[in-house]
Design an enzyme around this catalytic site. Sequence first.
Site, PDB file in Angstrom:
ATOM      1  N   ASN A  24       0.722  -1.000  -0.041  1.00 18.95           N
ATOM      2  CA  ASN A  24       0.119  -0.135   0.074  1.00 18.95           C
ATOM      3  C   ASN A  24       0.748   1.289  -0.144  1.00 18.95           C
ATOM      4  O   ASN A  24       1.966   1.055   0.056  1.00 18.95           O
ATOM      5  CB  ASN A  24      -1.005  -0.194   1.172  1.00 18.95           C
ATOM      6  CG  ASN A  24       0.036  -0.259   2.595  1.00 18.95           C
ATOM      7  OD1 ASN A  24       0.476   0.760   2.869  1.00 18.95           O
ATOM      8  ND2 ASN A  24      -0.554  -1.207   3.306  1.00 18.95           N
ATOM      9  N   ASP A  49      -3.638  -6.256   4.155  1.00 16.03           N
ATOM     10  CA  ASP A  49      -4.970  -7.043   4.836  1.00 16.03           C
ATOM     11  C   ASP A  49      -4.961  -8.388   4.042  1.00 16.03           C
ATOM     12  O   ASP A  49      -5.561  -9.529   4.422  1.00 16.03           O
ATOM     13  CB  ASP A  49      -6.071  -6.212   4.597  1.00 16.03           C
ATOM     14  CG  ASP A  49      -5.912  -4.924   5.359  1.00 16.03           C
ATOM     15  OD1 ASP A  49      -5.662  -5.174   6.543  1.00 16.03           O
ATOM     16  OD2 ASP A  49      -6.588  -3.982   5.103  1.00 16.03           O
ATOM     17  N   LYS A  64       8.689 -15.961 -11.702  1.00 13.72           N
ATOM     18  CA  LYS A  64       8.186 -14.774 -12.306  1.00 13.72           C
ATOM     19  C   LYS A  64       6.969 -15.098 -13.041  1.00 13.72           C
ATOM     20  O   LYS A  64       7.029 -15.913 -14.244  1.00 13.72           O
ATOM     21  CB  LYS A  64       9.170 -13.886 -12.935  1.00 13.72           C
ATOM     22  CG  LYS A  64       8.348 -12.693 -13.346  1.00 13.72           C
ATOM     23  CD  LYS A  64       9.553 -11.886 -14.174  1.00 13.72           C
ATOM     24  CE  LYS A  64       8.823 -10.469 -14.832  1.00 13.72           C
ATOM     25  NZ  LYS A  64       9.744  -9.741 -15.610  1.00 13.72           N
ATOM     26  N   PHE A  95      -4.413   2.948  14.826  1.00 15.15           N
ATOM     27  CA  PHE A  95      -4.605   4.071  13.914  1.00 15.15           C
ATOM     28  C   PHE A  95      -5.760   3.386  12.727  1.00 15.15           C
ATOM     29  O   PHE A  95      -5.692   2.328  12.388  1.00 15.15           O
ATOM     30  CB  PHE A  95      -3.363   4.505  13.097  1.00 15.15           C
ATOM     31  CG  PHE A  95      -2.667   5.349  13.397  1.00 15.15           C
ATOM     32  CD1 PHE A  95      -2.342   6.581  13.124  1.00 15.15           C
ATOM     33  CD2 PHE A  95      -2.022   5.358  14.936  1.00 15.15           C
ATOM     34  CE1 PHE A  95      -1.609   7.723  13.497  1.00 15.15           C
ATOM     35  CE2 PHE A  95      -1.224   6.190  15.417  1.00 15.15           C
ATOM     36  CZ  PHE A  95      -0.846   7.513  14.916  1.00 15.15           C
ATOM     37  N   LYS A 122     -11.382  -4.195  18.579  1.00 15.44           N
ATOM     38  CA  LYS A 122      -9.972  -4.686  18.646  1.00 15.44           C
ATOM     39  C   LYS A 122      -9.549  -4.417  20.109  1.00 15.44           C
ATOM     40  O   LYS A 122      -8.409  -4.814  20.566  1.00 15.44           O
ATOM     41  CB  LYS A 122      -9.201  -3.990  17.614  1.00 15.44           C
ATOM     42  CG  LYS A 122      -9.283  -4.039  16.309  1.00 15.44           C
ATOM     43  CD  LYS A 122      -9.399  -5.381  15.618  1.00 15.44           C
ATOM     44  CE  LYS A 122      -9.791  -5.724  14.362  1.00 15.44           C
ATOM     45  NZ  LYS A 122      -8.819  -4.987  13.267  1.00 15.44           N
TER      46      LYS A 122
END
Length: 396
Positions: free
Chosen positions: A208, A277, A287, A322, A340
């Site tokens: 990300n 995630d 590859k 966060f 959580k």
Amino acid sequence: MKNKTVVLGVTGGIAAYKSAEIVSRLRKTGVDVHVVMSRGACNFITPLTLETMSGHPVATEMFHEKTHWEVEHISLAQRADVFVVAPATAHVIAKYAHGLADDMLSTTLLATTAPVLLAPAMNENMWAHPATQANMALLRERGVHVVGPASGLLACGVNGQGRMEEPDVIVDAILDLLETKKDYAGKRVMVTAGPTREAIDPVRYVSNRSSGKMGVALALQARRRGAQVTLVHGPMEVQPPRWVNCVPVETTEQMCQAILQRLDDCDMLIKCAAPADFKAAYPSDQKIKKAGKDNLALDMIPTPDILTAVSEAKKNQVVIGFAAETQDVSAYAKDKMQRKGLDMIVANDVTMPGAGFGVDTNIVTVHKKDGTVYQHPLASKEQIAAFVLDQGITLF
């Protein structure tokens, strides 16, 4: 660092040319810098250079015509929040250790009650000499702070220890001393930062846009406020801060294991990283070739849920999460905090200008489990980190 004053003593060593960069870096943080030079230093760098960089006259002589009523060396000594000598030669170190004051620099240094930081610079044999080492031991015993010296190519042409630390290292040490808020002293803080990478094949991966800047800012600010800091980080765009225990990882599984292995040894976990995630269920050993394929379908499976694992394993640790969201930010953040078992969550909308990934600023809203909410407008990530730590310290 506004309203903070550093007095920089410059002595007669070849490393004196680096003092200009020290002044420049300190000025950029908002610190007011005054310079005192020994006579020898004036042979290596001119007072005019440092006057221009600091914006103040440079003090060099004890006895010259005054146009004001201040006793200059006493005035500078009292003005300092931190007194730095960089470079600190063997001669000046010896004078300071034994209370000798025969010029403007040594007199001002002896008169200050501010924290003192020395950045030694000399030939390796001079540094290793028993007299120098005895002087350094005496000064450390008195509470004098020391940064360096480093090892490397010295001006005399040999490689060895005695090289003055680089200006960025010295400035980092100065800023640590200027931070008077030490509310995290004695606390062990673990921070996570950056993205993780999940392999698709030996060349490609899923990740990300996280740069790691927010996590690094948190680790740096926690260290400056007295914490013993461990930084567990994925591949980042920025260098981790100095003087923290760094644990580099790549995958979400590795990050999870690194955190759980160290959880019992921390008082606070700030989970700022943005781990992937999902990961490829069957990453290829070779590859994947484009030729002959109209499309590529990947079977993706969830990665370990780090905060859930932490929630199950934690004892009395404070855990801060966060939430980087693109819609319904507060609702998602509060839901995540409850699911959580977090003590606090820091939420931000990554679609807002100046917030989110890859930039030097952020805009955040802090939610605590007691229902209180605090917001911080657009600011540098260092300022946001200080704000998060201000809220976090109330959770102990």
